[in-house]
Design a protein around this motif. Sequence first.
Motif, short mmCIF file in Angstrom:
data_model
loop_
_atom_site.label_atom_id
_atom_site.label_comp_id
_atom_site.label_asym_id
_atom_site.label_seq_id
_atom_site.Cartn_x
_atom_site.Cartn_y
_atom_site.Cartn_z
N ILE A 166 114.28 -96.91 89.65
CA ILE A 166 112.86 -96.90 89.30
C ILE A 166 112.65 -97.39 87.87
N LEU A 167 113.44 -96.83 86.97
CA LEU A 167 113.36 -97.19 85.55
C LEU A 167 114.78 -97.05 84.98
N PRO A 168 115.40 -98.16 84.54
CA PRO A 168 116.81 -98.13 84.14
C PRO A 168 117.13 -97.05 83.11
N GLU A 194 116.50 -99.22 72.32
CA GLU A 194 115.30 -98.68 72.95
C GLU A 194 115.56 -98.29 74.39
N ILE A 195 115.20 -97.06 74.72
CA ILE A 195 115.33 -96.56 76.08
C ILE A 195 114.17 -97.14 76.89
N PRO A 196 114.45 -97.61 78.14
CA PRO A 196 113.36 -98.12 78.97
C PRO A 196 112.21 -97.13 79.06
N ARG A 197 111.02 -97.56 78.82
CA ARG A 197 109.87 -96.67 78.73
C ARG A 197 108.85 -96.92 79.83
N GLY A 198 108.04 -95.90 80.07
CA GLY A 198 106.94 -95.96 81.00
C GLY A 198 105.68 -96.43 80.28
N TYR A 208 113.73 -84.11 84.12
CA TYR A 208 112.88 -83.31 85.01
C TYR A 208 113.65 -82.92 86.27
N PHE A 209 114.23 -83.89 86.96
CA PHE A 209 114.92 -83.61 88.22
C PHE A 209 116.26 -82.89 88.00
N SER A 220 109.60 -92.04 79.99
CA SER A 220 110.83 -92.84 80.00
C SER A 220 111.72 -92.41 81.16
N SER A 221 112.76 -93.21 81.39
CA SER A 221 113.73 -92.89 82.44
C SER A 221 114.46 -91.59 82.13
N VAL A 222 114.70 -91.35 80.84
CA VAL A 222 115.38 -90.11 80.44
C VAL A 222 114.50 -88.90 80.74
#
Length: 232
Positions: free
Chosen positions: A191-193, A91-95, A113-114, A106-108
């Motif tokens: 901010i979010l791994p 699981e990818i770290p989620r918002g 975006y950036f 998510s962090s991805v």
Amino acid sequence: MSETTTPEQLPPERNPSSSSSAEEMDVDLDSSTKPEGGSEEADKDQSGDDKATDDGKGKAKAEEEEEEKKKKKEKKKKKKKQKKEEEAKKEIPRGPLKLGYKTFDSSVHIFDYFYNFLYSWPLNLNVNKYEHQMLLELLQKGHKDAAKKIDVGIRSFQVHNHPIWMGRCFALIRDNGSVDYFRFRKCVNRILPLPEEMLPQPGVDRHLRSKKKYARQGGGGPGTGLGSGSGM
């Protein structure tokens, strides 16, 4: 009148026909042993057959062992692939996470975006007010030395080719005109791994430090904006 003795009446040792008969018997007896030689040949043939059978068994066993090795290799390969797939499914770290004017899942999502913005915005051009706020909050929330980076205040953000690393990066222009750089990937990760394969690579930092040392020896000059920000 004398008696005539016939050969049959003579003692065996004096009867020529008896001797001849014995010799014939000897010959017959000798000839009776000949099949023994044939038996030896048969034994040899049998031995050859046994050897061929053993060779066949040995070959079959070798093939069986080789097949077993192949199966083990395939099993190991399959297990490795399965492990890789399981790691990918972690699981990818989620918002959700609000940053500037956007909410990210998510962090991805933040990274994408950036990253897309970094490679779509023209070089050396001030970003608009919307993206300015996005980058400011990314820096404030994600950089470990945010206060030091912001310093007297940020006039604008731009996209530059880093003077040492020669790759695109975000640049900040302070109110006093000084220039510094930061790596958005590090900020996102704080901010979010991020997933492990997307983490900042320490080798890049080492390379930048060595280049920074070279710059202090004469490779860089005033206006490069390296200072404390060369490590980004």
